[in-house]
Design a protein around this motif. Structure first.
Motif, short mmCIF file in Angstrom:
data_model
loop_
_atom_site.label_atom_id
_atom_site.label_comp_id
_atom_site.label_asym_id
_atom_site.label_seq_id
_atom_site.Cartn_x
_atom_site.Cartn_y
_atom_site.Cartn_z
N ASP A 93 54.66 38.16 -9.55
CA ASP A 93 53.35 37.39 -9.67
C ASP A 93 52.25 38.40 -9.78
OD1 ASP A 93 53.77 34.29 -9.75
OD2 ASP A 93 54.79 35.17 -7.99
N VAL A 94 52.26 39.51 -8.65
CA VAL A 94 51.18 40.50 -8.26
C VAL A 94 52.07 41.69 -7.93
CG1 VAL A 94 49.28 41.16 -7.05
CG2 VAL A 94 49.72 38.60 -7.59
N ALA A 95 51.51 42.80 -8.40
CA ALA A 95 52.09 44.08 -7.94
C ALA A 95 51.07 45.31 -7.66
CB ALA A 95 53.38 44.52 -9.08
N THR A 96 51.32 46.00 -6.94
CA THR A 96 50.68 47.57 -7.21
C THR A 96 51.61 48.37 -7.82
OG1 THR A 96 51.69 48.33 -4.99
CG2 THR A 96 49.43 47.16 -4.95
N CYS A 97 51.19 49.35 -8.70
CA CYS A 97 52.22 50.00 -9.53
C CYS A 97 51.59 51.27 -9.96
CB CYS A 97 52.59 49.23 -10.70
SG CYS A 97 51.00 48.59 -11.68
N SER A 98 52.46 52.12 -10.64
CA SER A 98 51.94 53.57 -11.10
C SER A 98 50.87 53.35 -11.83
CB SER A 98 52.99 54.12 -11.93
OG SER A 98 52.66 54.94 -12.67
N SER A 99 50.03 54.52 -11.93
CA SER A 99 48.64 54.41 -12.63
C SER A 99 48.87 54.21 -14.03
CB SER A 99 47.92 55.68 -12.43
OG SER A 99 48.77 56.85 -12.77
N SER A 100 50.16 54.58 -14.78
CA SER A 100 50.43 54.50 -15.97
C SER A 100 51.08 53.21 -16.55
CB SER A 100 51.49 55.56 -16.09
OG SER A 100 52.68 55.27 -15.73
N ALA A 101 51.25 52.06 -15.51
CA ALA A 101 52.08 51.15 -15.77
C ALA A 101 51.08 49.81 -16.44
CB ALA A 101 52.46 50.45 -14.32
N PRO A 102 49.67 49.73 -16.11
CA PRO A 102 49.04 48.84 -16.59
C PRO A 102 48.70 49.16 -18.22
CG PRO A 102 47.93 49.80 -14.79
CD PRO A 102 48.95 50.35 -15.01
N TYR A 103 48.77 50.37 -18.81
CA TYR A 103 48.67 50.42 -20.29
C TYR A 103 49.96 49.93 -20.98
CZ TYR A 103 47.71 52.64 -24.79
OH TYR A 103 47.53 53.12 -25.90
N ASN A 309 44.78 54.22 -8.86
CA ASN A 309 45.91 53.57 -8.83
C ASN A 309 45.59 51.98 -8.78
OD1 ASN A 309 48.12 55.46 -8.76
ND2 ASN A 309 47.15 56.09 -6.64
N PRO A 310 46.60 50.87 -9.38
CA PRO A 310 46.08 49.66 -9.74
C PRO A 310 46.83 48.43 -8.91
CG PRO A 310 47.75 50.45 -11.48
CD PRO A 310 47.54 51.64 -10.35
N ILE A 311 46.37 47.40 -8.85
CA ILE A 311 46.82 46.10 -8.86
C ILE A 311 46.70 45.18 -9.82
CG2 ILE A 311 44.96 45.30 -7.40
CD1 ILE A 311 46.97 43.84 -5.57
N VAL A 312 47.76 44.60 -10.32
CA VAL A 312 48.00 43.87 -11.35
C VAL A 312 48.53 42.51 -11.05
CG1 VAL A 312 48.49 45.98 -12.97
CG2 VAL A 312 50.62 44.59 -12.14
N VAL A 313 48.18 41.63 -12.17
CA VAL A 313 48.99 40.10 -12.26
C VAL A 313 49.49 39.88 -13.62
CG1 VAL A 313 48.26 37.76 -12.07
CG2 VAL A 313 46.79 39.24 -10.98
N PHE A 314 50.83 39.54 -13.24
CA PHE A 314 51.57 39.39 -14.55
C PHE A 314 51.45 38.16 -15.28
CE2 PHE A 314 54.01 43.07 -12.75
CZ PHE A 314 54.14 43.79 -13.89
N SER A 315 51.45 38.14 -16.42
CA SER A 315 51.20 36.97 -17.27
C SER A 315 52.46 36.01 -17.09
CB SER A 315 50.91 37.20 -18.63
OG SER A 315 52.08 37.88 -19.27
N GLN A 316 53.37 36.25 -16.70
CA GLN A 316 54.75 35.44 -16.47
C GLN A 316 54.36 34.65 -15.09
OE1 GLN A 316 58.35 37.56 -15.96
NE2 GLN A 316 57.98 38.83 -17.76
N SER A 317 53.46 34.76 -14.21
CA SER A 317 53.15 34.19 -13.23
C SER A 317 53.06 32.58 -13.57
CB SER A 317 52.02 34.65 -12.57
OG SER A 317 51.52 33.81 -11.33
#
Length: 434
Positions: A93-103, A309-317
């Motif tokens: 649902d949620v993740a912290t990840c690499s700075s390049s992952a959001p793009y 560095n980011p935290i994201v929410v995946f649309s699959q949630s």
């Protein structure tokens, strides 16, 4: 009589079924929403993962309808792990990840737009707008920034003091070169230790571009390495070699090599990542400090290279509202990730930076005071965020190639020729990326 009795039984069963159905619906409505949170290991494995779990537990204790399960995610093979989960429909649902992952995942349509969070927070002054801009692509906010990984120039305070060099007086590249010349002329030390063989060489290139208000591309996404401001960078590199301000073998030095030269007392200045690792070398750490940010001849504004560095929410949630609620809470309540987890980067929130922990040693205090006010996203300038083709340019390490190509010529580099050749290759990559 039997028919009447049978009818009564059927009606009773039906009523019971309806009641059960109603209870089931009500139970479903009140069910706890469960979230899976992948948190990368942002500090020492023996402290960070436990602190992350504790922060999640605190969130869970504060909620009636949302419960988070945190899964500590190592950096080894992170890309394959995330990509497999996304493409197989099993993303967290949620993740912290690499700075390049959001793009990457944002352009795949796999991340929620978090613009509403930014609009809610933008006027509170707690997070620099530059950090938000890093993850805004085409009007979509694909991530929320939470920590910043900063580069710096460490220097020997005892050496500078003995030579009468005032660090506060180093405001330009020329000032920096003059300080290095004094070290060369009056000591046996290597004036400047910088990696030439790996990612730190690329980061040094980004630092120099930012400090001279230039990038690998212009605002229209045209190759720009042959612009005058970039030529000045090449000339600066050439000067370092020609005047003996860096080692002749710098092109083969990895970041661990450049660190070792400084930590064992053989160099006066080191370009590297800010971190408390230096404190392990107390003999050097006790006589070290961080240089203030300086700028090049084509700029009058100091800028410092950093990776946000980011935290994201995946649309699959299945529970996006709950996921967004968690992100908002977590962003404001994760101080423990540093104070107990020993996260290696600095927080983007001023309110968290105000914690006494971030003034508990000179590294964090000087990072907060001297560097963070001038931080800019490494590699993107003059654009605010990642752009089509950046991944290819970054992956091919053109910022490092420029540095390496110049210093390989032992102070006799044809800087304009090198810049022109690399610029042509950058242009070709940009065309392929369109």
């Amino acid at each position: 009589m039997k028919k009447i009795l049978m009818g009564f039984v059927l009606l009773s069963l039906a009523a019971g079924m309806l009641a059960a159905s109603g209870q089931s619906d009500k139970s479903t409505e009140s069910a706890v929403k469960e979230l899976i949170f992948w948190d990368m290991v942002w500090g020492p494995a023996d402290t960070y993962a436990e602190a992350s779990r504790q922060v999640a537990d605190e969130f869970n204790s504060s909620q009636d309808g949302i419960q988070v399960t945190v899964q500590s995610t190592p950096w080894n093979s992170w890309y394959e792990k995330f990509l497999t989960a996304v493409t197989s429909g099993t993303a967290p649902d949620v993740a912290t990840c690499s700075s390049s992952a959001p793009y990457l995942f944002g352009n795949m349509g796999e991340l929620l737009d978090l613009s509403d969070i930014v609009r809610e927070w933008k006027d509170d002054g707690d997070i620099n707008q530059v950090y938000f801009d890093t993850y805004n692509y085409g009007g979509n906010q694909f991530a929320i920034p939470w920590n910043v990984d900063t580069r710096c120039f460490y220097y020997r305070t005892d050496v500078f003091s003995d030579l009468g060099i005032d660090p506060a007086g180093i405001k330009t590249w020329d000032d920096f070169l003059d300080a290095l010349r004094k070290v060369r002329d009056n000591t046996e030390l290597i004036p400047f230790s910088v990696a030439g063989a790996d990612n730190m060489a690329k980061h040094f290139g980004y630092q120099m571009m930012l400090s001279n208000a230039i990038g690998m591309v212009d605002r229209d996404l045209n190759a720009d390495l042959d612009a005058r401001a970039n030529i000045e960078i090449g000339e600066f590199y050439n000067e370092l070699v020609k005047e003996g301000l860096i080692l002749d073998g710098t092109i083969g030095y990895k970041e661990t090599d450049s660190q070792r030269l400084y930590y064992q007392g053989d160099a006066a200045v080191l370009f590297h990542t800010v971190g408390t690792e230096i404190l392990q070398y107390s003999e050097i750490a006790d006589k070290s400090a961080i240089l203030p940010v300086f700028h090049g001849p084509s700029s009058d504004t100091p800028r410092n290279a950093s990776f946000i560095n980011p935290i994201v929410v995946f649309s699959q949630s299945d529970t996006p509202d709950a996921a967004i609620s968690f992100v908002k809470w977590w962003s404001k309540n994760n101080t423990k990730l540093w104070t107990e987890g020993r996260a290696s980067s600095m927080p983007v929130r001023n309110s968290i930076l105000a914690d006494p922990y971030f003034s508990s040693n000179w590294v964090m205090k000087e990072t907060k005071d001297l560097l963070l006010p001038y931080n800019a996203s490494a590699g993107f300038y003059p654009l605010k965020s990642e752009y089509p083709g950046f991944a290819a340019l970054n992956g091919e390490k053109y910022a490092a190639l420029y540095f390496q190509s110049v210093i390989a010529e032992n102070g006799k580099a044809d800087v304009k020729g090198i810049a022109s050749d690399l610029n042509e290759k950058i242009g070709s990559l940009l065309l392929e990326s369109k």
